[in-house]
Write a protein that holds these residues in place. Structure first.
Motif, short mmCIF file in Angstrom:
data_model
loop_
_atom_site.label_atom_id
_atom_site.label_comp_id
_atom_site.label_asym_id
_atom_site.label_seq_id
_atom_site.Cartn_x
_atom_site.Cartn_y
_atom_site.Cartn_z
N VAL A 23 15.12 7.90 2.75
CA VAL A 23 14.69 9.26 2.42
C VAL A 23 15.56 9.75 1.27
O VAL A 23 16.79 9.78 1.38
CB VAL A 23 14.86 10.22 3.64
CG1 VAL A 23 14.53 11.64 3.25
CG2 VAL A 23 14.00 9.75 4.80
N ARG A 24 14.91 10.08 0.17
CA ARG A 24 15.62 10.59 -1.00
C ARG A 24 14.79 11.71 -1.61
O ARG A 24 13.56 11.68 -1.55
CB ARG A 24 15.81 9.50 -2.05
CG ARG A 24 16.62 8.33 -1.53
CD ARG A 24 16.80 7.23 -2.55
NE ARG A 24 15.52 6.77 -3.06
CZ ARG A 24 15.30 6.41 -4.33
NH1 ARG A 24 16.27 6.45 -5.21
NH2 ARG A 24 14.13 5.98 -4.71
N GLU A 25 15.46 12.66 -2.21
CA GLU A 25 14.75 13.75 -2.86
C GLU A 25 14.14 13.25 -4.16
O GLU A 25 14.83 12.69 -5.01
CB GLU A 25 15.70 14.92 -3.13
CG GLU A 25 14.96 16.14 -3.64
CD GLU A 25 15.86 17.35 -3.73
OE1 GLU A 25 15.58 18.22 -4.57
OE2 GLU A 25 16.85 17.42 -2.97
N MET A 26 12.84 13.45 -4.31
CA MET A 26 12.15 13.00 -5.50
C MET A 26 12.30 14.02 -6.63
O MET A 26 12.09 15.20 -6.42
CB MET A 26 10.66 12.80 -5.21
CG MET A 26 9.90 12.20 -6.37
SD MET A 26 8.18 11.85 -5.96
CE MET A 26 7.42 13.39 -6.40
N VAL A 50 25.43 5.24 7.47
CA VAL A 50 24.30 5.92 8.09
C VAL A 50 23.35 6.39 6.99
O VAL A 50 23.75 7.07 6.05
CB VAL A 50 24.78 7.11 8.95
CG1 VAL A 50 23.59 7.89 9.51
CG2 VAL A 50 25.67 6.62 10.08
N LYS A 51 22.10 6.01 7.13
CA LYS A 51 21.05 6.37 6.17
C LYS A 51 19.92 7.06 6.90
O LYS A 51 19.65 6.79 8.07
CB LYS A 51 20.48 5.12 5.48
CG LYS A 51 21.50 4.25 4.78
CD LYS A 51 21.97 4.87 3.51
CE LYS A 51 22.91 3.92 2.79
NZ LYS A 51 23.40 4.38 1.56
N ARG A 52 19.24 7.95 6.17
CA ARG A 52 17.99 8.53 6.68
C ARG A 52 16.87 7.70 6.08
O ARG A 52 16.78 7.53 4.87
CB ARG A 52 17.88 9.99 6.26
CG ARG A 52 18.90 10.87 6.95
CD ARG A 52 18.90 12.30 6.46
NE ARG A 52 17.59 12.90 6.57
CZ ARG A 52 16.98 13.59 5.59
NH1 ARG A 52 17.56 13.76 4.43
NH2 ARG A 52 15.80 14.11 5.77
N ASN A 69 22.43 3.44 11.20
CA ASN A 69 23.58 2.82 10.56
C ASN A 69 23.14 1.43 10.12
O ASN A 69 22.90 0.56 10.95
CB ASN A 69 24.76 2.74 11.53
CG ASN A 69 26.01 2.22 10.86
OD1 ASN A 69 25.96 1.32 10.03
ND2 ASN A 69 27.14 2.78 11.25
N ASN A 70 23.01 1.22 8.81
CA ASN A 70 22.50 -0.06 8.34
C ASN A 70 23.55 -1.17 8.39
O ASN A 70 23.23 -2.33 8.13
CB ASN A 70 21.89 0.06 6.94
CG ASN A 70 22.90 0.42 5.88
OD1 ASN A 70 24.10 0.50 6.13
ND2 ASN A 70 22.42 0.65 4.68
N THR A 75 20.37 2.72 15.68
CA THR A 75 19.58 3.92 15.40
C THR A 75 20.21 5.08 16.14
O THR A 75 20.35 5.05 17.37
CB THR A 75 18.12 3.74 15.82
OG1 THR A 75 17.58 2.60 15.14
CG2 THR A 75 17.30 4.96 15.51
N LEU A 76 20.59 6.12 15.39
CA LEU A 76 21.27 7.26 15.99
C LEU A 76 20.27 8.28 16.54
O LEU A 76 20.49 8.86 17.60
CB LEU A 76 22.18 7.92 14.96
CG LEU A 76 23.18 6.97 14.31
CD1 LEU A 76 23.93 7.66 13.19
CD2 LEU A 76 24.13 6.42 15.35
N ARG A 77 19.18 8.52 15.80
CA ARG A 77 18.14 9.42 16.28
C ARG A 77 16.90 9.26 15.42
O ARG A 77 16.96 8.77 14.30
CB ARG A 77 18.59 10.88 16.31
CG ARG A 77 18.76 11.51 14.94
CD ARG A 77 19.25 12.96 15.08
NE ARG A 77 19.29 13.61 13.78
CZ ARG A 77 18.77 14.78 13.52
NH1 ARG A 77 18.17 15.48 14.46
NH2 ARG A 77 18.86 15.31 12.31
N THR A 78 15.76 9.69 15.97
CA THR A 78 14.49 9.71 15.25
C THR A 78 13.87 11.09 15.43
O THR A 78 14.03 11.72 16.48
CB THR A 78 13.53 8.63 15.75
OG1 THR A 78 13.24 8.84 17.13
CG2 THR A 78 14.09 7.23 15.54
N TYR A 79 13.15 11.55 14.38
CA TYR A 79 12.53 12.87 14.45
C TYR A 79 11.41 12.97 13.42
O TYR A 79 11.37 12.22 12.45
CB TYR A 79 13.56 13.98 14.26
CG TYR A 79 14.39 13.86 13.01
CD1 TYR A 79 13.98 14.47 11.81
CD2 TYR A 79 15.58 13.14 12.99
CE1 TYR A 79 14.74 14.37 10.66
CE2 TYR A 79 16.34 13.03 11.86
CZ TYR A 79 15.92 13.65 10.69
OH TYR A 79 16.67 13.54 9.54
#
Length: 84
Positions: A23-26, A50-52, A69-70, A75-79
């Motif tokens: 996930v990155r801001e475009m 840790v990456k989104r 955490n790659n 996986t820490l959480r999903t939403y």
């Protein structure tokens, strides 16, 4: 078997998912240079930590975000987007 938690359907086998990238801001494509756009499209930090990430649950057609955490593959959480 590796399990990933879908925010709508709960824990599911990893085979039901497709990775969608970090996930990155475009940047605004109408306002950036070609060099800045290429940087967004092709370059990633690649640093461990840790990456989104975007994930897609194929069975339900649901896109969601996983914080993972790659380095440890934990996986820490999903939403769902917008619900953080």
């Amino acid at each position: 078997m590796k399990i990933l938690n879908c925010p709508l359907n709960g824990p599911r086998p990893l085979q039901e998912f497709q990775f969608g990238g970090e996930v990155r801001e475009m940047p605004d494509p109408d306002r950036v240079s070609d060099e800045e756009w290429a940087d967004y499209v092709f370059r990633r930090s690649g640093e461990p930590g840790v990456k989104r990430e975007w994930w897609y649950h194929i069975a339900s057609g649901t896109w969601f975000i996983a914080e993972r955490n790659n380095q440890t593959d934990e996986t820490l959480r999903t939403y769902l987007p917008g619900s953080e």
